[in-house]
Motif scaffolding. Structure first.
Motif, PDB file in Angstrom:
ATOM      1  N   LEU A 158      61.072  11.286  26.686  1.00 21.58           N
ATOM      2  CA  LEU A 158      60.567  12.365  25.827  1.00 21.58           C
ATOM      3  C   LEU A 158      59.155  12.043  25.337  1.00 21.58           C
ATOM      4  CD1 LEU A 158      63.746  13.158  23.686  1.00 21.58           C
ATOM      5  CD2 LEU A 158      62.677  14.660  25.380  1.00 21.58           C
ATOM      6  N   LEU A 159      58.938  10.803  24.881  1.00 20.82           N
ATOM      7  CA  LEU A 159      57.616  10.447  24.376  1.00 20.82           C
ATOM      8  C   LEU A 159      56.578  10.397  25.489  1.00 20.82           C
ATOM      9  CD1 LEU A 159      57.954   7.768  21.555  1.00 20.82           C
ATOM     10  CD2 LEU A 159      57.366  10.181  21.391  1.00 20.82           C
ATOM     11  N   LEU A 160      56.956   9.848  26.641  1.00 26.02           N
ATOM     12  CA  LEU A 160      56.012   9.820  27.761  1.00 26.02           C
ATOM     13  C   LEU A 160      55.636  11.237  28.200  1.00 26.02           C
ATOM     14  CD1 LEU A 160      57.432   6.901  29.941  1.00 26.02           C
ATOM     15  CD2 LEU A 160      55.429   6.874  28.448  1.00 26.02           C
ATOM     16  N   THR A 161      56.622  12.126  28.236  1.00 28.92           N
ATOM     17  CA  THR A 161      56.348  13.518  28.598  1.00 28.92           C
ATOM     18  C   THR A 161      55.450  14.181  27.564  1.00 28.92           C
ATOM     19  OG1 THR A 161      58.508  13.655  29.679  1.00 28.92           O
ATOM     20  CG2 THR A 161      57.403  15.733  29.180  1.00 28.92           C
ATOM     21  N   TRP A 187      52.627  23.310  21.569  1.00 30.14           N
ATOM     22  CA  TRP A 187      53.974  23.586  21.050  1.00 30.14           C
ATOM     23  C   TRP A 187      55.010  22.761  21.811  1.00 30.14           C
ATOM     24  CZ3 TRP A 187      55.043  24.973  16.535  1.00 30.14           C
ATOM     25  CH2 TRP A 187      54.328  25.947  15.844  1.00 30.14           C
ATOM     26  N   ALA A 188      54.793  22.561  23.102  1.00 28.84           N
ATOM     27  CA  ALA A 188      55.703  21.718  23.874  1.00 28.84           C
ATOM     28  C   ALA A 188      55.669  20.279  23.354  1.00 28.84           C
ATOM     29  CB  ALA A 188      55.325  21.754  25.353  1.00 28.84           C
ATOM     30  N   THR A 189      54.479  19.789  22.999  1.00 29.36           N
ATOM     31  CA  THR A 189      54.352  18.436  22.470  1.00 29.36           C
ATOM     32  C   THR A 189      55.068  18.305  21.128  1.00 29.36           C
ATOM     33  OG1 THR A 189      52.173  18.296  23.536  1.00 29.36           O
ATOM     34  CG2 THR A 189      52.717  16.604  21.921  1.00 29.36           C
ATOM     35  N   VAL A 190      54.883  19.295  20.258  1.00 33.80           N
ATOM     36  CA  VAL A 190      55.558  19.288  18.952  1.00 33.80           C
ATOM     37  C   VAL A 190      57.075  19.296  19.147  1.00 33.80           C
ATOM     38  CG1 VAL A 190      55.958  20.598  16.833  1.00 33.80           C
ATOM     39  CG2 VAL A 190      53.634  20.367  17.745  1.00 33.80           C
ATOM     40  N   ALA A 191      57.554  20.124  20.063  1.00 31.40           N
ATOM     41  CA  ALA A 191      58.997  20.211  20.317  1.00 31.40           C
ATOM     42  C   ALA A 191      59.553  18.880  20.813  1.00 31.40           C
ATOM     43  CB  ALA A 191      59.281  21.315  21.332  1.00 31.40           C
ATOM     44  N   LEU A 192      58.827  18.214  21.694  1.00 31.86           N
ATOM     45  CA  LEU A 192      59.286  16.918  22.213  1.00 31.86           C
ATOM     46  C   LEU A 192      59.343  15.877  21.100  1.00 31.86           C
ATOM     47  CD1 LEU A 192      57.304  16.891  25.565  1.00 31.86           C
ATOM     48  CD2 LEU A 192      59.789  16.980  25.335  1.00 31.86           C
ATOM     49  N   LEU A 197      62.931  12.725  17.345  1.00 31.74           N
ATOM     50  CA  LEU A 197      63.414  12.381  16.011  1.00 31.74           C
ATOM     51  C   LEU A 197      64.881  12.750  15.843  1.00 31.74           C
ATOM     52  CD1 LEU A 197      60.323  13.515  13.921  1.00 31.74           C
ATOM     53  CD2 LEU A 197      61.073  11.169  14.345  1.00 31.74           C
ATOM     54  N   PHE A 198      65.307  13.852  16.439  1.00 37.33           N
ATOM     55  CA  PHE A 198      66.720  14.254  16.367  1.00 37.33           C
ATOM     56  C   PHE A 198      67.612  13.187  17.009  1.00 37.33           C
ATOM     57  CE2 PHE A 198      70.335  16.129  18.621  1.00 37.33           C
ATOM     58  CZ  PHE A 198      71.050  16.660  17.555  1.00 37.33           C
ATOM     59  N   PHE A 199      67.221  12.734  18.199  1.00 40.20           N
ATOM     60  CA  PHE A 199      68.043  11.739  18.887  1.00 40.20           C
ATOM     61  C   PHE A 199      68.011  10.390  18.186  1.00 40.20           C
ATOM     62  CE2 PHE A 199      67.725  14.547  22.716  1.00 40.20           C
ATOM     63  CZ  PHE A 199      69.097  14.715  22.892  1.00 40.20           C
ATOM     64  N   GLN A 200      66.879  10.067  17.558  1.00 41.03           N
ATOM     65  CA  GLN A 200      66.841   8.810  16.823  1.00 41.03           C
ATOM     66  C   GLN A 200      67.763   8.870  15.599  1.00 41.03           C
ATOM     67  OE1 GLN A 200      63.041   7.416  15.204  1.00 41.03           O
ATOM     68  NE2 GLN A 200      63.673   5.329  15.683  1.00 41.03           N
ATOM     69  N   MET A 233      58.950   6.681  11.427  1.00 39.84           N
ATOM     70  CA  MET A 233      58.070   7.242  10.399  1.00 39.84           C
ATOM     71  C   MET A 233      56.738   7.663  11.005  1.00 39.84           C
ATOM     72  SD  MET A 233      58.786   4.603   7.245  1.00 39.84           S
ATOM     73  CE  MET A 233      57.384   5.249   6.330  1.00 39.84           C
ATOM     74  N   HIS A 234      56.224   6.874  11.935  1.00 44.70           N
ATOM     75  CA  HIS A 234      54.956   7.222  12.571  1.00 44.70           C
ATOM     76  C   HIS A 234      55.113   8.447  13.482  1.00 44.70           C
ATOM     77  CE1 HIS A 234      53.720   3.306  11.094  1.00 44.70           C
ATOM     78  NE2 HIS A 234      52.487   3.559  11.480  1.00 44.70           N
ATOM     79  N   VAL A 235      56.257   8.562  14.160  1.00 46.76           N
ATOM     80  CA  VAL A 235      56.492   9.757  14.972  1.00 46.76           C
ATOM     81  C   VAL A 235      56.583  10.989  14.082  1.00 46.76           C
ATOM     82  CG1 VAL A 235      58.115  10.898  16.528  1.00 46.76           C
ATOM     83  CG2 VAL A 235      57.612   8.478  16.825  1.00 46.76           C
ATOM     84  N   THR A 236      57.230  10.848  12.929  1.00 49.71           N
ATOM     85  CA  THR A 236      57.323  11.971  11.991  1.00 49.71           C
ATOM     86  C   THR A 236      55.937  12.414  11.542  1.00 49.71           C
ATOM     87  OG1 THR A 236      59.475  11.176  11.210  1.00 49.71           O
ATOM     88  CG2 THR A 236      58.300  12.739   9.802  1.00 49.71           C
ATOM     89  N   LEU A 237      55.115  11.439  11.140  1.00 47.18           N
ATOM     90  CA  LEU A 237      53.755  11.766  10.713  1.00 47.18           C
ATOM     91  C   LEU A 237      52.965  12.374  11.867  1.00 47.18           C
ATOM     92  CD1 LEU A 237      51.465  11.673   8.663  1.00 47.18           C
ATOM     93  CD2 LEU A 237      51.006   9.313   9.361  1.00 47.18           C
ATOM     94  N   GLY A 238      53.094  11.791  13.062  1.00 48.13           N
ATOM     95  CA  GLY A 238      52.370  12.314  14.211  1.00 48.13           C
ATOM     96  C   GLY A 238      52.789  13.729  14.570  1.00 48.13           C
ATOM     97  N   THR A 239      54.080  14.016  14.466  1.00 50.80           N
ATOM     98  CA  THR A 239      54.560  15.368  14.763  1.00 50.80           C
ATOM     99  C   THR A 239      53.999  16.379  13.778  1.00 50.80           C
ATOM    100  OG1 THR A 239      56.608  14.452  15.684  1.00 50.80           O
ATOM    101  CG2 THR A 239      56.621  16.784  15.102  1.00 50.80           C
ATOM    102  N   LEU A 240      53.944  16.005  12.489  1.00 48.69           N
ATOM    103  CA  LEU A 240      53.349  16.889  11.484  1.00 48.69           C
ATOM    104  C   LEU A 240      51.872  17.121  11.777  1.00 48.69           C
ATOM    105  CD1 LEU A 240      55.011  15.496   8.231  1.00 48.69           C
ATOM    106  CD2 LEU A 240      55.495  17.672   9.360  1.00 48.69           C
ATOM    107  N   MET A 241      51.170  16.071  12.184  1.00 47.17           N
ATOM    108  CA  MET A 241      49.756  16.215  12.529  1.00 47.17           C
ATOM    109  C   MET A 241      49.583  17.131  13.731  1.00 47.17           C
ATOM    110  SD  MET A 241      48.875  12.177  11.987  1.00 47.17           S
ATOM    111  CE  MET A 241      47.270  12.180  12.754  1.00 47.17           C
ATOM    112  N   LEU A 242      50.438  16.973  14.737  1.00 43.14           N
ATOM    113  CA  LEU A 242      50.375  17.850  15.907  1.00 43.14           C
ATOM    114  C   LEU A 242      50.649  19.302  15.520  1.00 43.14           C
ATOM    115  CD1 LEU A 242      52.305  15.624  18.482  1.00 43.14           C
ATOM    116  CD2 LEU A 242      49.876  16.231  18.600  1.00 43.14           C
ATOM    117  N   LEU A 243      51.584  19.500  14.604  1.00 46.93           N
ATOM    118  CA  LEU A 243      51.894  20.856  14.145  1.00 46.93           C
ATOM    119  C   LEU A 243      50.683  21.491  13.464  1.00 46.93           C
ATOM    120  CD1 LEU A 243      53.895  23.155  13.612  1.00 46.93           C
ATOM    121  CD2 LEU A 243      54.631  21.924  11.552  1.00 46.93           C
TER     122      LEU A 243
END
Length: 286
Positions: A158-161, A187-192, A197-200, A233-243
């Motif tokens: 998921l992260l590589l994609t 939007w695809a990047t945000v969704a991934l 985060l859901f699977f983690q 936590m960094h993925v969460t922050l990064g996802t918010l930034m991407l959003l």
């Protein structure tokens, strides 16, 4: 670049960083209080609200300054250097945690097990040098580990994609491709990122409820949750930034020759991807 090329823009003095510091202090203090078994802290939630509010106010001002043409080449270069040093500090941050894992596995366990020196004869003669370990005398209790080729491998894909979709969006913006395509890739990047985060979260639930793998499961449990938790936590922050970047693209922000806000977030997300690859190898596989 922006229209301001004659001088360096100096923003007016502001108290937002001070208020944000107060929010972060309350947030971290509240989280520490919670992790030490004192229940949900009002300070944690108060700090979170304060931090989010002033991040919104502060960043909104920066976005308005950028879109109004106040930033020139010197400001752009300053942001690039600043983001570069920030990511370097993050490399050191995770380097310390990977170092702790290396020290525990390659130095502490052999010493306690008597492989290299006779430390075990003095400290714990019955200790066995094995990984994962729940500590001398099985202090961490019996626990299971997360198989690497299940959810961790899926999250790796998921992260590589997401890195690929973000790169497609970046090239589309630089080459002035239709903005609709750039937005769809974002939007695809945000969704991934959200799916990761859901699977983690699902992985943590399984670890606590079915494997008895917790932060108290010896050195393995503490290093596992320290590394994967801070990365989450960094993925969460990064996802918010991407959003935020995606919403700005939808509002018409960023140009092919002036889009460091986009580039800075892309740098950060690729860094998060690389850290996860290290986690997948050294935490889950080895």
């Amino acid at each position: 670049m922006s229209s301001n090329t004659g001088g360096y823009f100096v923003p007016a003095p502001t108290a937002w960083p001070f208020y944000l510091t107060i929010g972060l202090f309350l947030l971290l203090g509240g989280v520490s209080n919670y992790l030490n078994g004192h229940g949900t802290s009002i300070f944690m939630w108060t700090g979170l609200v304060i931090a989010l509010a002033f991040i919104w106010i502060w960043f909104r001002g920066i976005i308005n300054e950028s879109e109004s043409g106040k930033y020139g080449e010197q400001v752009d270069m300053t942001y690039r250097w600043g983001m570069g040093w920030f990511i370097f500090s993050e490399v050191m941050f995770f380097g310390a945690f990977f170092g702790a894992l290396f020290y525990a596995r390659q130095l502490s366990l052999p010493w306690l097990g008597g492989t290299d020196v006779m430390t075990n004869a003095v400290l714990w003669p019955q200790f066995e040098n094995a990984w994962p370990t729940n500590g001398p005398g099985s202090m961490g209790g019996d626990f299971g580990i997360i198989p690497p080729w299940g959810v961790p491998f899926l999250n790796t894909m998921l992260l590589l994609t997401s890195g690929v979709t973000l790169t497609f969006a970046h090239h589309g913006l630089r080459e002035n491709k239709p903005r609709r395509n750039v937005i769809l890739w974002m939007w695809a990047t945000v969704a991934l990122g959200c799916i990761f985060l859901f699977f983690q979260a699902e992985e943590y639930i399984v670890a606590y409820q079915h494997l008895n793998l917790t932060m108290e499961s010896g050195i393995y449990g503490s290093t596992f949750f320290m590394l994967t938790g801070f990365h989450g936590m960094h993925v969460t922050l990064g996802t918010l930034m991407l959003l935020v970047i995606t919403l700005r693209l939808m509002k018409g922000h960023f140009k092919p020759d002036s889009h460091f806000g986009f580039e800075g977030v892309a740098w950060y997300w690729h860094f998060v991807d690389v850290v996860w690859l290290g986690l997948f190898v050294f935490v889950y596989i080895l």
